[in-house]
Design an enzyme around this catalytic site. Structure first.
Site, PDB file in Angstrom:
ATOM      1  N   TYR A  39      11.196 -15.866  -2.099  1.00  0.00           N
ATOM      2  CA  TYR A  39      10.160 -16.767  -1.607  1.00  0.00           C
ATOM      3  C   TYR A  39       9.481 -17.413  -2.807  1.00  0.00           C
ATOM      4  CZ  TYR A  39       7.327 -12.502  -2.335  1.00  0.00           C
ATOM      5  OH  TYR A  39       6.740 -11.375  -2.847  1.00  0.00           O
TER       6      TYR A  39
ATOM      7  N   LYS B 185      31.018 -41.711   0.289  1.00  0.00           N
ATOM      8  CA  LYS B 185      30.606 -42.829   1.147  1.00  0.00           C
ATOM      9  C   LYS B 185      31.431 -42.859   2.426  1.00  0.00           C
ATOM     10  CE  LYS B 185      30.199 -47.862   1.348  1.00  0.00           C
ATOM     11  NZ  LYS B 185      30.134 -49.121   0.586  1.00  0.00           N
TER      12      LYS B 185
ATOM     13  N   HIS C  35      -0.510 -14.321 -14.682  1.00  0.00           N
ATOM     14  CA  HIS C  35      -0.841 -15.567 -13.984  1.00  0.00           C
ATOM     15  C   HIS C  35      -0.914 -16.747 -14.959  1.00  0.00           C
ATOM     16  CE1 HIS C  35      -1.334 -13.092 -10.525  1.00  0.00           C
ATOM     17  NE2 HIS C  35      -2.406 -12.491 -10.984  1.00  0.00           N
TER      18      HIS C  35
ATOM     19  N   ARG D 285      -6.618 -31.906 -30.243  1.00  0.00           N
ATOM     20  CA  ARG D 285      -7.035 -31.140 -29.076  1.00  0.00           C
ATOM     21  C   ARG D 285      -5.839 -30.380 -28.505  1.00  0.00           C
ATOM     22  NH1 ARG D 285      -9.263 -34.654 -24.249  1.00  0.00           N
ATOM     23  NH2 ARG D 285      -7.059 -34.665 -23.669  1.00  0.00           N
TER      24      ARG D 285
ATOM     25  N   VAL E  62      41.749 -45.094 -18.378  1.00  0.00           N
ATOM     26  CA  VAL E  62      42.093 -45.755 -17.118  1.00  0.00           C
ATOM     27  C   VAL E  62      43.261 -45.007 -16.481  1.00  0.00           C
ATOM     28  CG1 VAL E  62      42.895 -47.872 -16.014  1.00  0.00           C
ATOM     29  CG2 VAL E  62      41.299 -48.004 -17.955  1.00  0.00           C
ATOM     30  N   LYS E  63      42.991 -44.409 -15.318  1.00  0.00           N
ATOM     31  CA  LYS E  63      44.021 -43.669 -14.591  1.00  0.00           C
ATOM     32  C   LYS E  63      43.992 -43.999 -13.108  1.00  0.00           C
ATOM     33  CE  LYS E  63      42.442 -39.820 -16.417  1.00  0.00           C
ATOM     34  NZ  LYS E  63      42.208 -38.459 -16.963  1.00  0.00           N
ATOM     35  N   THR E  64      42.816 -43.905 -12.522  1.00  0.00           N
ATOM     36  CA  THR E  64      42.701 -44.030 -11.059  1.00  0.00           C
ATOM     37  C   THR E  64      41.957 -45.284 -10.629  1.00  0.00           C
ATOM     38  OG1 THR E  64      40.690 -42.704 -11.109  1.00  0.00           O
ATOM     39  CG2 THR E  64      42.765 -41.530 -10.769  1.00  0.00           C
TER      40      THR E  64
ATOM     41  N   ASP F 203      32.589 -39.414 -17.936  1.00  0.00           N
ATOM     42  CA  ASP F 203      33.629 -39.665 -16.937  1.00  0.00           C
ATOM     43  C   ASP F 203      33.321 -40.963 -16.181  1.00  0.00           C
ATOM     44  OD1 ASP F 203      35.690 -39.374 -15.056  1.00  0.00           O
ATOM     45  OD2 ASP F 203      35.453 -37.192 -15.051  1.00  0.00           O
ATOM     46  N   ILE F 204      34.339 -41.775 -15.986  1.00  0.00           N
ATOM     47  CA  ILE F 204      34.193 -43.048 -15.266  1.00  0.00           C
ATOM     48  C   ILE F 204      34.944 -43.002 -13.930  1.00  0.00           C
ATOM     49  CG2 ILE F 204      34.547 -45.535 -15.332  1.00  0.00           C
ATOM     50  CD1 ILE F 204      32.449 -44.467 -17.315  1.00  0.00           C
TER      51      ILE F 204
ATOM     52  N   ASN G  21     -10.826 -24.718 -19.532  1.00  0.00           N
ATOM     53  CA  ASN G  21     -11.384 -24.730 -20.876  1.00  0.00           C
ATOM     54  C   ASN G  21     -11.081 -23.399 -21.549  1.00  0.00           C
ATOM     55  OD1 ASN G  21     -12.678 -27.310 -21.038  1.00  0.00           O
ATOM     56  ND2 ASN G  21     -14.318 -26.549 -19.719  1.00  0.00           N
TER      57      ASN G  21
END
Length: 528
Positions: free
Chosen positions: A210, A134, A267, A524, A62-64, A122-123, A408
């Site tokens: 591309y 935001k 390919h 398979r 807990v800091k900020t 990190d919290i 196949n």
């Protein structure tokens, strides 16, 4: 702008940025180690506790997390009532937030214990980043040292534009989304036997010229955990979208095997795969399967590339070569080919395949069945004589290899090397025909001393009847006996397939009538 909050784990470039902030007349508040670094650099800084009136506690957990911090970030200065409330509550605005997060993924990759990983979640950092993003109408948020240069330019001209803050906010949310996805994936794996969530964060780490075609834009997202996306390029041109796809397929095909193995891919389908006592022998045999198609292909080795292998590769036009390492003299020789992309790679340990479809994604466990151990012991012998040791070894190699062939798929193998590949057909009998045709028209003989002058180079001297005496693997059952009959007519002596068709009895009868050995795996290996 009056105040900036700085709290970074990665302190690269932070002193220069902080000095530019101070020179702009902006006060700096900071946390713990970041504050000490800035103070030692002679930059005026106030600890966050001087704002909150509350010390950092619980080993820095807990800091900020305090209204005087988050209020300063979140208050919308465009709204008079927010401005009034700030004055009423004694909240001072914070105009710039510079935060990067604890290294959770790096800690996880290091093999740290669960408790150590938990401490790197990190919290406070994500909370500040999300709050600043935001409120980007009023606040600029920086989450990466790569953004500091542009930020310094903005500070020198007097501040950030609205568009710049919007771009920074978008990148900030992408940053926290990827971070949360990594934590969620780990926690889900810890908690659930069968995960109910898979988070995917795709930050742009490189822009490609591309995509699959020139009219398609494309970029790379590398997760830093090994694999082709994180390979070290030691030579050659820039990697393309198709190069990455083919190289990934080649690498996975080579690493399906434990012994020295080389896969050559075009390919995303194999032109040839072989295993041998040495990597140069494996390459010569793999190339001999189909030298025509190997032109312009991708070569993957699951062992260090030797000088002998490099000498074989050099005369062949190859787009990419990828391996876990290279002998020094091998690398020097390969680097003389200016266009050859040379990659050094640490294989990744992916557990899932994720495929995008319209409207969503498909998620499945990766097909890793039968990659190690005595797979033969679990097979059912259903037709023909028991396989001798050489035939058994070829059947096991064929079964492990057919996974890398697009369905196949029917694969013919002789002496630890593919000799014919039937791939991507819409019915199994066509795959059988194609594998036989390619075996008997495209390959070349390989001498025991791996002389490639006429073998692993030209591909012009077609071998005759290579299908005769080979073994075959089919990625799924034969729905009718007709596909098997194509192989029998070509001289295939043994077949491994999953079984499970309603006409298995008919297929077994055809094998017994021809004296062809057949095993069912019960598994398979489709690869679409």
């Amino acid at each position: 702008m009056t105040r900036a909050l700085i709290s970074v784990f990665d302190k690269t470039g932070i002193v220069d940025l902080a000095r530019a902030i101070a020179n702009a007349g902006i006060d700096i508040i900071s946390t713990g180690a970041t504050a000490r670094v800035l103070a030692e650099a002679g930059i005026a800084v106030s600890g966050v506790e001087s704002v909150t009136g509350f010390p950092e506690c619980f080993d820095g957990r807990v800091k900020t997390l305090h209204p005087l911090v988050h209020g300063g970030i979140l208050a919308d200065r465009r709204k008079p009532d927010h401005v009034a409330q700030m004055k009423e509550l004694g909240v001072e605005p914070i105009d710039i937030v510079i935060v990067n997060l604890y290294p959770f993924e790096e800690t996880l990759a290091s093999g740290a214990s669960p408790d150590e990983c938990i401490e790197q979640i990190d919290i406070g950092g994500p909370a500040m980043v999300r709050a600043a993003a935001k409120n980007h109408a009023s606040v600029a948020v920086l989450t990466s040292p790569s953004q500091y240069g542009d930020a310094i330019v903005a500070l020198e001209r007097g501040g950030f534009t609205e568009e710049e803050r919007r771009v920074l906010a978008a990148r900030a949310y992408a940053h926290t989304a990827a971070y949360d996805a990594a934590v969620a994936n780990w926690m889900t794996e810890l908690a659930d036997e069968e995960p109910q969530y898979v988070g995917v964060g795709l930050p742009r780490t490189a822009t490609l010229r591309y995509g699959e075609n020139p009219h398609q834009s494309a970029w790379l997202s590398a997760d830093g955990k090994g694999g082709v996306a994180n390979a070290v390029q030691l030579g050659g041109k820039e990697m393309s979208y198709n190069n990455y796809r083919d190289t990934d397929a080649a690498l996975r095909a080579a690493y399906d095997h434990l012994d020295p193995t080389v896969a050559i891919i075009k390919h995303t389908n194999p032109c040839g795969i072989a295993t041998a006592d040495t990597i140069e022998q494996a390459h010569a045999s793999a190339h001999a399967c189909d030298p025509v198609s190997a032109y312009g292909g991708v070569i993957a080795a699951n062992r260090k590339v030797t000088r002998a292998m490099a000498e074989q590769v050099k005369p062949i036009f190859t787009e990419v070569i990828v391996a876990p390492d290279y002998d020094e003299d091998a690398l020097e020789l390969l680097q003389t080919k200016k266009n050859l992309r040379i990659l050094k790679v640490t294989p990744s340990e992916e557990q899932r395949d994720i495929t995008q479809i319209s409207g969503g994604f498909l998620v499945q466990a990766r097909d890793q069945v039968d990659q190690a151990g005595d797979v033969f012991a679990g097979w059912d012998h259903v037709a023909g004589p028991e396989a001798d040791e050489q035939t058994r070894n070829d059947l096991e190699f064929a079964w492990r290899t057919v996974r890398s062939v697009r369905s196949n798929a029917v694969l013919l193998v002789k002496d630890g090397a593919s000799v014919g590949v039937g791939m991507g057909q819409v019915n199994r009998v066509d795959s059988c025909r194609l594998s036989v045709e390619r075996a008997n028209t495209l390959g070349v003989a390989v001498e025991s001393d791996v002389d490639t002058a006429g073998g692993a180079q030209a591909g012009t001297a077609a071998s005759e009847e290579r299908a005769r005496g080979s073994v075959a693997a089919s990625d799924a059952f034969f729905p009718f006996a007709d596909g098997l009959e194509v192989l029998i007519e070509a001289g295939v002596k043994a077949v491994v397939q999953p079984g499970g068709s309603i006409r298995d009895a008919e297929v077994i009868e055809a094998a017994n009538a021809a004296g062809v050995t057949m095993y069912f795996t019960g598994v398979r290996h489709f690869a679409h």
